[in-house]
Design a protein around this motif. Structure first.
Motif: not given
Length: 174
Positions: A82-93, A169-174
């Protein structure tokens, strides 16, 4: 005689892993930021087998070490997806399948819908290099390559979101 000759001229075939891979390929390596604070290792990508050097990884990133035999990983891996899906392009999982067979890992990931890129570490090199012995382990890398290592219970969505914001430093939304 023809069969005997054809057997002598056959070319060797490199065996391929028996498990098909549910994971995305490892095309995230490289980058211009500082080298990460990780043990210097080279591990194969679960999909395709390309070698990935930990020194080539860049933050912000979350690296989750797991195994199909790890009970807390069963709760945590869907949260990581879910983290990978929510942060695509902003955070590498990135996952690191640790101390596992390829077949067990592929089956486990398929059952839990895990598709983010994953490295294969049957010999626990990264786990031991981090000075840890039990799973799950999650490493948070900021943009400067500084790491924070979380161990203990399985991460739930709110706790993971807080740790991602605090240590990458990345904010996770959703």
């Amino acid at each position: 005689m023809v069969l005997l000759l054809s057997a002598c001229t056959a070319t060797a075939v490199t065996p391929t892993p028996t498990a098909s891979s549910p994971f995305a390929g490892c095309s995230f390596t490289g980058g211009s930021g500082p080298a990460p604070d990780l043990p210097a290792l080279t591990l194969p990508c679960f999909t395709g087998g390309a070698e990935v050097r930990t020194g080539d990884l860049r933050g912000p990133a979350v690296i989750n070490l797991w195994s199909s035999s790890c009970d807390p990983c069963r709760d945590e891996l869907p949260v990581m997806q879910a983290l990978a899906d929510a942060t695509t392009g902003r955070l590498q999982v990135l996952g690191v399948d640790t101390f596992d067979s390829r077949d067990a890992a592929a089956s486990f990931a398929t059952d839990f819908g895990v598709t983010f890129p994953t490295l294969y570490d049957r010999d626990r090199k990264l786990l031991l290099g981090l000075g840890k012995t039990a799973l799950p382990v999650t490493v948070f890398l900021d943009a400067d390559g500084k790491r924070f290592v979380y161990t203990g219970t399985a991460l739930d969505k709110p706790t993971l979101g807080t740790l991602v914001r605090t240590h990458t430093g990345v904010t996770v939304t959703g």
